[in-house]
Design a protein around this motif. Structure first.
Motif, short mmCIF file in Angstrom:
data_model
loop_
_atom_site.label_atom_id
_atom_site.label_comp_id
_atom_site.label_asym_id
_atom_site.label_seq_id
_atom_site.Cartn_x
_atom_site.Cartn_y
_atom_site.Cartn_z
N THR A 137 0.85 -1.20 0.00
CA THR A 137 0.00 0.00 0.00
C THR A 137 0.88 1.24 0.00
O THR A 137 1.73 1.41 0.87
N ALA A 138 0.67 2.13 -0.98
CA ALA A 138 1.41 3.38 -1.04
C ALA A 138 0.58 4.54 -0.51
O ALA A 138 1.11 5.48 0.09
N ASN A 139 -0.73 4.48 -0.73
CA ASN A 139 -1.60 5.56 -0.28
C ASN A 139 -3.01 5.02 -0.08
O ASN A 139 -3.48 4.20 -0.86
N LEU A 140 -3.66 5.49 0.98
CA LEU A 140 -5.03 5.09 1.26
C LEU A 140 -5.78 6.32 1.78
O LEU A 140 -5.46 6.85 2.83
N THR A 141 -6.75 6.77 1.01
CA THR A 141 -7.54 7.95 1.37
C THR A 141 -8.97 7.52 1.67
O THR A 141 -9.63 6.89 0.84
N ILE A 142 -9.45 7.85 2.88
CA ILE A 142 -10.75 7.36 3.34
C ILE A 142 -11.65 8.52 3.75
O ILE A 142 -11.23 9.43 4.45
N ASN A 143 -12.89 8.45 3.31
CA ASN A 143 -13.92 9.40 3.73
C ASN A 143 -15.03 8.62 4.44
O ASN A 143 -15.69 7.78 3.82
N HIS B 164 -21.63 3.98 3.87
CA HIS B 164 -20.93 4.15 5.14
C HIS B 164 -19.56 4.80 4.96
O HIS B 164 -19.18 5.70 5.71
N THR B 165 -18.82 4.34 3.97
CA THR B 165 -17.45 4.81 3.77
C THR B 165 -17.08 4.68 2.30
O THR B 165 -17.56 3.78 1.61
N GLU B 166 -16.23 5.59 1.83
CA GLU B 166 -15.67 5.45 0.49
C GLU B 166 -14.19 5.77 0.54
O GLU B 166 -13.74 6.56 1.38
N ALA B 167 -13.42 5.17 -0.36
CA ALA B 167 -11.98 5.31 -0.30
C ALA B 167 -11.35 5.11 -1.66
O ALA B 167 -11.95 4.52 -2.57
N THR B 168 -10.13 5.61 -1.78
CA THR B 168 -9.29 5.35 -2.95
C THR B 168 -7.94 4.86 -2.44
O THR B 168 -7.48 5.26 -1.36
N ALA B 169 -7.30 4.00 -3.21
CA ALA B 169 -6.02 3.43 -2.78
C ALA B 169 -5.05 3.32 -3.95
O ALA B 169 -5.47 3.16 -5.11
N LEU B 170 -3.78 3.44 -3.62
CA LEU B 170 -2.72 3.26 -4.60
C LEU B 170 -1.79 2.17 -4.08
O LEU B 170 -1.32 2.23 -2.94
N PHE B 171 -1.54 1.18 -4.94
CA PHE B 171 -0.63 0.08 -4.59
C PHE B 171 0.53 0.04 -5.57
O PHE B 171 0.36 0.31 -6.76
N LEU B 172 1.71 -0.29 -5.06
CA LEU B 172 2.91 -0.42 -5.87
C LEU B 172 3.34 -1.88 -5.94
O LEU B 172 3.45 -2.54 -4.90
N ALA B 173 3.57 -2.38 -7.14
CA ALA B 173 4.06 -3.74 -7.31
C ALA B 173 5.50 -3.81 -6.83
O ALA B 173 6.30 -2.91 -7.08
N ILE B 174 5.83 -4.86 -6.10
CA ILE B 174 7.19 -5.05 -5.58
C ILE B 174 7.64 -6.47 -5.86
O ILE B 174 6.85 -7.33 -6.25
N LYS B 175 8.92 -6.72 -5.63
CA LYS B 175 9.45 -8.07 -5.73
C LYS B 175 9.20 -8.78 -4.41
O LYS B 175 9.28 -8.19 -3.35
N VAL B 176 8.90 -10.07 -4.50
CA VAL B 176 8.64 -10.84 -3.28
C VAL B 176 9.86 -10.83 -2.38
O VAL B 176 9.73 -10.89 -1.14
N SER B 177 11.05 -10.70 -2.95
CA SER B 177 12.28 -10.68 -2.13
C SER B 177 12.27 -9.51 -1.16
O SER B 177 12.89 -9.57 -0.09
N HIS B 178 11.54 -8.43 -1.49
CA HIS B 178 11.44 -7.29 -0.57
C HIS B 178 10.70 -7.69 0.70
O HIS B 178 11.02 -7.23 1.80
N LEU B 179 9.71 -8.56 0.56
CA LEU B 179 8.95 -9.01 1.73
C LEU B 179 9.80 -9.90 2.62
O LEU B 179 9.60 -9.95 3.84
N LEU B 180 10.76 -10.60 2.02
CA LEU B 180 11.59 -11.54 2.77
C LEU B 180 12.86 -10.89 3.28
O LEU B 180 13.65 -11.54 3.95
N GLY B 181 13.06 -9.61 2.94
CA GLY B 181 14.27 -8.92 3.40
C GLY B 181 15.52 -9.40 2.71
O GLY B 181 16.62 -9.32 3.28
N MET B 182 15.41 -9.88 1.48
CA MET B 182 16.56 -10.43 0.77
C MET B 182 17.24 -9.33 -0.04
O MET B 182 16.64 -8.36 -0.40
#
Length: 261
Positions: free
Chosen positions: A197-203, A243-261
């Motif tokens: 998640t790079a950005n999450l805007t919620i109203n 009840h709620t509305e939102a917009t979100a921005l996601f950035l694709a990453i390499k799985v190695s980033h999740l593993l700290g490699m």
């Protein structure tokens, strides 16, 4: 290494092996731990040991997105509605895949764990996705997601338990944000692979009563390179109340980033 440290490690290993149950495929236990031919004697002895000991971790993790006794009749009705669209009959009366797909939900996604199948089972038994960290059914996050790849949409049926209270008798805004991030993130990951998640805007428009069932509907707005833009709205099940509305921005990453490699 200090003798005390070695003793603690030995005790931990002993407790781990004592609680083990028969494993279906012993070679996968050590497949990622030892590859060279010099390890063959160790591997043979390890397989014999693991095959003889009881194994305390289930071969298949529990799917939390299936109906349970805490689900309200409305949540069950909506589950049946979307689940019936996951498999439909053609003109010949044969079953075939429908436009929707139910997304199973576990404590932890095993494919992102390191160390091979055995260690993955161990990690999965200890680590808990925090929306699934409360064992009491109906006390917190009860939800199931359905995804439509052709329409690039994801629908989540959500029932909030009493532990998610914010304003008296209503759901905490952070819990709502958690579900929005989970639903939009699931859709982004399905479309783009591993994402963050790079950005999450919620109203917030109107509060959600505790125990009520709501719908979270998200859809892809745009995809640009590594970026996936998604919008989401939370409504009553009949769509009459926003009840709620939102917009979100996601950035694709390499799985190695999740593993700290």
């Amino acid at each position: 290494m200090q003798p005390l440290v070695m003793l603690k490690m030995a005790r931990s290993l002993s407790r781990l092996l004592t609680g083990c149950q028969r494993f279906a495929s012993p070679p996968s236990v050590y497949a990622h731990l030892c590859h060279s031919s010099t390890c063959l004697p160790f591997r043979s002895s390890f397989v014999r040991t693991m095959g003889a000991l009881p194994f305390s971790f289930p071969l298949k993790p529990r799917d939390f997105s299936l109906p349970n006794s805490a689900w309200s009749p409305e949540m069950t009705r909506l589950y049946d509605f979307y689940n019936n669209q996951c498999e439909v009959e053609n003109e010949s009366g044969e079953k075939q895949k429908g436009p929707w797909r139910r997304l199973p939900s576990y404590n932890r996604t095993l494919k992102y764990a390191t160390g091979g199948a055995y260690l993955s089972k161990f990690i999965q038994s200890k680590n808990r996705l925090f929306t699934r960290s409360i064992k009491t059914a109906g006390a917190a996050f009860e939800y199931v997601m359905f995804l439509n790849k052709e329409e690039q949409r994801c629908v989540c049926i959500f029932q909030a338990g009493h532990l998610l209270e914010g304003p008296p008798g209503h759901v905490h805004g952070g819990a709502i944000a958690t579900m929005i991030d989970s639903v939009t993130g699931a859709l982004a990951a399905f479309m783009s692979g591993a994402v963050m998640t790079a950005n999450l805007t919620i109203n917030y428009r109107s509060p959600i009563p505790l125990g009520s069932t709501v719908l979270l509907e998200s859809s892809v707005d745009n995809m640009e390179g590594r970026k996936t833009f998604i919008s989401c709205k939370v409504t009553s099940t009949d769509g009459s109340k926003l009840h709620t509305e939102a917009t979100a921005l996601f950035l694709a990453i390499k799985v190695s980033h999740l593993l700290g490699m």
